[in-house]
Design a protein around this motif. Structure first.
Motif, PDB file in Angstrom:
ATOM      1  N   ARG A 104      30.396 -56.525  35.458  1.00  0.00           N
ATOM      2  CA  ARG A 104      29.807 -55.425  34.680  1.00  0.00           C
ATOM      3  C   ARG A 104      28.365 -55.251  35.100  1.00  0.00           C
ATOM      4  N   MET A 133      38.042 -61.701  28.001  1.00  0.00           N
ATOM      5  CA  MET A 133      37.329 -60.757  27.145  1.00  0.00           C
ATOM      6  C   MET A 133      37.693 -59.303  27.433  1.00  0.00           C
ATOM      7  N   ALA A 135      35.971 -56.097  26.199  1.00  0.00           N
ATOM      8  CA  ALA A 135      34.804 -55.657  25.420  1.00  0.00           C
ATOM      9  C   ALA A 135      34.756 -54.131  25.367  1.00  0.00           C
ATOM     10  N   GLY A 192      26.776 -54.856  24.560  1.00  0.00           N
ATOM     11  CA  GLY A 192      28.176 -54.831  25.000  1.00  0.00           C
ATOM     12  C   GLY A 192      28.876 -56.162  24.837  1.00  0.00           C
ATOM     13  N   TYR A 193      28.317 -57.062  24.014  1.00  0.00           N
ATOM     14  CA  TYR A 193      28.977 -58.342  23.736  1.00  0.00           C
ATOM     15  C   TYR A 193      29.854 -58.216  22.498  1.00  0.00           C
ATOM     16  N   ILE A 194      30.980 -58.938  22.533  1.00  0.00           N
ATOM     17  CA  ILE A 194      31.898 -58.904  21.390  1.00  0.00           C
ATOM     18  C   ILE A 194      31.312 -59.737  20.252  1.00  0.00           C
ATOM     19  N   GLY A 199      30.460 -65.343  23.373  1.00  0.00           N
ATOM     20  CA  GLY A 199      29.362 -65.285  24.347  1.00  0.00           C
ATOM     21  C   GLY A 199      29.900 -64.799  25.684  1.00  0.00           C
ATOM     22  N   ASP A 200      29.273 -65.240  26.766  1.00  0.00           N
ATOM     23  CA  ASP A 200      29.681 -64.823  28.111  1.00  0.00           C
ATOM     24  C   ASP A 200      30.765 -65.792  28.622  1.00  0.00           C
ATOM     25  N   ALA A 201      31.977 -65.284  28.749  1.00  0.00           N
ATOM     26  CA  ALA A 201      33.109 -66.156  29.085  1.00  0.00           C
ATOM     27  C   ALA A 201      32.916 -66.818  30.447  1.00  0.00           C
TER      28      ALA A 201
HETATM   29  N1  URA Z   1      31.991 -60.238  28.595  1.00  0.00           N
HETATM   30  C1  URA Z   1      31.887 -61.474  28.044  1.00  0.00           C
HETATM   31  O1  URA Z   1      31.996 -62.471  28.744  1.00  0.00           O
HETATM   32  N2  URA Z   1      31.645 -61.560  26.720  1.00  0.00           N
HETATM   33  C2  URA Z   1      31.534 -60.485  25.927  1.00  0.00           C
HETATM   34  O2  URA Z   1      31.337 -60.647  24.714  1.00  0.00           O
HETATM   35  C3  URA Z   1      31.635 -59.224  26.521  1.00  0.00           C
HETATM   36  C4  URA Z   1      31.871 -59.116  27.854  1.00  0.00           C
END
Ligand code: URA
Ligand code: PRP
Length: 209
Positions: A104, A133, A135, A192-194, A199-201
């Motif tokens: 992204r 994820m 999102a 744009g995070y859920i 967090g960031d997977a």
């Molecule tokens: N990608 C992720 O890793 N986490 C999110 O919350 C959104 C996009």
């Protein structure tokens, strides 16, 4: 319109709580994602066709069933989707694995494709696209576009956590694709995070920042 299935099995929900927990370290996070992917694969393969065969047990001959050899493909969206592949292959080891690399753009949040490698017989396979994820839905839509452009016809999408906004985007863009989710969260934040999400997977799986 594509159907949405939320796998709210107690084991999945239990493990997901520890996946969400920010105190969970990389090793345990990776193991839990692998386990949840296996549990989800168990559910998602419910409709695999069977055929009858003869088997000789120590007692007698019997009719029994085996998978009829449907060709499957698992498509992780890089990077984070990779964390789900082994868990699925434990249950369906004969599946082929293709890769679609997307990230992204941090400013626009739109997906940028940087790698595609698929099994050669794309038109004959059923595919499960996997990413922890969903999102905004941009990455899932783009990965499915990429697969369809190369001839794939039967596609499912499987993720751990989805935002309602992303689910709607995928449903609208690909009404033929069913979506399988372990948890449907509240919404997306301004980045744009859920929310609450995990967090960031990718960073949590690979220990990067
Ligand atoms: N990608 C992720 O890793 N986490 C999110 O919350 C959104 C996009
Ligand atoms: C994350 C995640 C999805 C995407 C979801 O990947 O693994 O692929 O974001 O967001 P979207 O639904 O808004 O498109 P990211 O772009 O962070 O790349 P990475 O897996 O390489 O870390």
């Amino acid at each position: 319109m594509g159907k949405v299935f939320v796998f709210d099995h107690p084991l999945i929900q239990h493990k997901l709580t520890y996946i969400r927990d920010k105190k969970t370290g990389t090793k345990e996070f990776r193991e839990l994602v692998d386990e949840v992917a296996s549990l989800m694969a168990f559910e998602i393969t419910r409709d695999l066709p069977l055929e009858e065969v003869d088997v000789e047990t120590p007692v007698c001959m019997a009719k029994s069933k085996v998978l009829s050899g449907k060709k499957l493909g698992i498509i992780p969206i890089l990077r984070a989707g990779l964390g789900m592949v082994d868990g699925i292959l434990k249950l369906i080891p004969a599946a082929k694995v293709g890769h679609i690399g997307l990230y992204r753009d941090p400013e626009t949040l739109t997906p940028v494709e940087y790698y595609v490698k698929l099994p050669s017989d794309v038109e004959e396979r059923d595919f499960i696209v996997v990413d922890p994820m969903l999102a905004t839905g941009g990455s899932a839509v783009e990965a499915i576009n990429s697969l369809k452009k190369r001839g794939a016809k039967n596609i499912k999408f499987m993720c751990l956590i989805a935002a309602p906004e992303g689910v709607e985007v995928v449903k609208k863009a690909h009404p033929d694709v069913d979506i399988y989710i372990a948890a449907l969260d509240e919404n997306l934040n301004d980045h744009g995070y859920i929310v609450p999400g995990l967090g960031d997977a990718g960073d949590r799986l690979y220990g990067t920042k």
